[in-house]
Scaffold this active site. Structure first.
Site, short mmCIF file in Angstrom:
data_model
loop_
_atom_site.label_atom_id
_atom_site.label_comp_id
_atom_site.label_asym_id
_atom_site.label_seq_id
_atom_site.Cartn_x
_atom_site.Cartn_y
_atom_site.Cartn_z
N HIS A 123 -6.01 -5.74 3.78
CA HIS A 123 -6.99 -6.83 3.66
C HIS A 123 -6.63 -7.65 2.42
O HIS A 123 -6.31 -7.07 1.38
CB HIS A 123 -8.40 -6.24 3.51
N HIS A 169 -7.36 -16.39 -2.44
CA HIS A 169 -8.68 -16.02 -1.97
C HIS A 169 -9.59 -17.22 -2.24
O HIS A 169 -9.87 -17.52 -3.38
CB HIS A 169 -9.17 -14.77 -2.70
#
Ligand code: CA
Ligand code: CA
Ligand code: CA
Length: 589
Positions: A123, A169
């Site tokens: 992830h 991110h």
């Protein structure tokens, strides 16, 4: 060689007593050597077959062991001597190279569709640390691929000039890395430890023209390695057919949606409980722990949304780059509606659904068999909830129990959940694909599937005997554990699996001893041995403070070899220690 031996003796000036063979090993030696002082290769072969349960072993295999042990411990040239002393026999059993606890080769059927496997999944694979402010880099991607991870996630965003693509991110302070750099590193490292396909899951925040640019980058970087079907697939190909291929999975293109960019930021202040607190085992119900999932309150439709949530389901929204769309081999997407509709299995459509760990927990309560049915054909990816800012993880069994192929983990994180992930993917030669057990794939005569909530009978019982440990004096400083005395080790051993099978036990502590001998046996009844993982932790007891960490490992129970085995131990990050190890015995009854 002489110099080396001299040094070894010299560094051992502090007192470490020689690890003596435990009674069971003495008895076995006596029995199979027919009471003589040495054991021949043929006698060792009988021991391997009868005692260790290695039906396939040949006398030649036993002879190879004898040669290797004699060569290693006596520097005896091949065939100068032909039999093992008790000490040699013990050295063999306590060698993590010669007598490991699980098989090291790929041995499962690799010709089933991709969706029939649990796949080692990362992830936010590009993050070096926490989810908010760490650097983005290709280094953690390379590391994960070398560990055997087969699904890499990249979040792709326009750069500030909107003319190139960055990986970062979104909506955090993480510093970006160029997409092209990540792709090149994937190309160089994808098949370093496993030939089976690497899936790149994209979280795409791009405009159509940048999507076209990404398509070009993929084609130029990967060339023939890239796998994309001409038409939409009705059944996935197998890992065997897709060896050395790169596969892209994302949503079909849609318009870049600025509107959603404020989502998630509202609960930025919440902190996770750290799952790496050594004293507190989040997997053990007997330890008190805060169940932070419950504190989030009721789980509403919102938590069902995939992280790439948007209202645009199909290509009908916006044309995007057709080339980009054509490269997507595994379509992701979330139809509107509640869980029931989301999990509907469509006849000719294969897709990948992403659910957060909270959504999957909710699904376990209310729709478990629907999820199992869905995962028999489609991909389900489970990802850590957005509030795990410190890159911690969650109970992976929650996903595996329902057949979720991609239980996505923060691979750069720490802690016991990650050790379970490492343990699961030690199976099948560490190739990153583990075949889902048959019971998850089968459909009964009345169309029924596995029900994770049903009460099941015990299928078999795993007996684990913890004999002894050794090697810490070579891996640690004399004062590492206790300043003024040798360490006081004990072992916690148990099972992570379906709730009924989950249990931890521990040995007594052995005080002031670098080579502790416990000789204690434990039994673990298993209702779903196919999904059970054996957990092993070594603790160093301290009266006044928290215990020290002294090693861990996690092994798939379905791959355990019976008999006496040498168990290598790992550090907190999962790196193998050079020397620290345990001698254990496994039996299934
Ligand atoms: Ca200590
Ligand atoms: Ca001590
Ligand atoms: Ca101590």
């Amino acid at each position: 060689m002489g110099t080396y031996r001299y040094c070894l003796c010299f560094t051992r000036k502090f007192k470490v007593k020689q690890a003596e063979p435990p009674e069971d090993v003495r008895q076995a030696f006596k029995k199979y050597a027919d009471g003589a002082a040495t054991m021949s290769a043929e006698q060792l072969w009988r021991f391997l077959v009868e005692f260790q349960g290695e039906g396939g072993a040949s006398v030649a295999d036993a002879q190879r062991v004898v040669d290797q042990v004699l060569h290693k411990h006596h520097h005896i040239a091949k065939f100068a001597r032909h039999a093992l002393s008790l000490e040699d026999f013990h050295h063999f059993l306590f060698s993590t190279d010669l007598n490991p606890p699980i098989r090291s080769e790929v041995h499962q059927d690799m010709k089933a569709p991709l969706s029939h496997y649990f796949i080692y999944t990362g992830h936010n694979s590009y993050l070096t640390g926490n989810q908010l402010s760490s650097d983005c880099s290709d280094v953690p991607i390379i590391k994960a691929l070398k560990r055997g991870v087969r699904v890499v996630e990249l979040d792709i965003w326009p750069n500030s000039a909107k003319d190139d693509v960055h990986v970062l991110h979104g909506r955090t302070l993480t510093t970006p890395v160029e997409l092209i750099k990540c792709l090149k590193s994937i190309r160089e490292n994808a098949f370093a430890t496993s030939p089976y396909p690497v899936i790149i899951t994209l979280e795409d925040h791009l405009t159509p023209d940048l999507q076209s640019k990404v398509a070009q980058m993929f084609i130029q970087t990967f060339g023939n390695m890239l796998y994309y079907p001409e038409a939409e697939l009705k059944e996935f190909l197998s890992p065997e057919e897709l060896k050395y291929r790169i596969i892209i999975s994302t949503k079909p293109p849609k318009e870049y949606l600025e509107a959603k960019s404020t989502k998630e930021s509202s609960h930025l202040e919440k902190k996770d409980s750290e799952d790496d607190v050594w004293a507190n085992d989040p997997l053990d119900a007997s330890h008190s722990q805060r169940d932070d999932d419950k504190t989030e309150g009721e789980i509403n439709e919102h938590s069902l949304e995939a992280e790439e949530s948007d209202d645009c389901e199909t290509e009908s929204c916006q044309p995007g780059g057709p080339t980009y769309k054509g490269l997507i081999a595994i379509h992701a997407g979330k139809p509107k509606g509640g869980l029931k509709e989301v999990l509907k299995v469509e006849v000719d459509k294969l897709r990948r659904l992403s659910l957060s760990e909270q959504a999957i927990e909710k699904a376990t309560e209310s729709h478990s068999t629907d999820v199992v049915r869905f995962t028999q054909k489609n991909f389900l990816r489970v990802y850590p909830k957005g509030t795990r800012f410190n890159s911690s993880n969650y109970k992976p069994l929650v996903g595996w129990m329902l057949g979720a192929q991609m239980v996505a983990f923060n691979m750069q994180g720490y802690g016991r959940f990650l050790w379970l992930m490492h343990g699961m993917f030690r199976a099948n030669g560490g190739c990153g694909y583990v075949k889902k057990p048959d019971f998850l794939m089968s459909v009964g005569p009345n169309n029924q599937v596995f029900d994770p909530k049903a009460k099941l009978d015990v299928k078999k019982t795993l007996k684990v005997k913890v004999y002894m440990g050794d090697g810490w004096h070579l891996d640690f400083k004399q004062t590492h554990f206790d300043l003024y005395s040798p360490p006081d080790f004990y072992v916690r051993v148990g099972i992570a699996g379906v709730p009924a099978d989950t249990l931890m036990k521990k040995t007594r502590k052995i005080e002031d001893d670098w080579t502790p001998v416990w000789n204690q046996e434990f039994s673990f009844p298993l209702t779903v041995p196919e999904l059970a993982l054996l957990r092993v932790e070594v603790h160093e007891y301290d009266m006044s403070e928290k215990d020290d960490f002294a090693g861990q490992t996690c092994l798939p129970v379905s791959e355990l070899k019976s008999g006496v085995r040498a168990i290598p131990l790992h550090d907190r990050k999962g790196e193998k220690f050079n020397s620290a190890k345990l001698l254990m015995r496994f039996d299934f009854v």
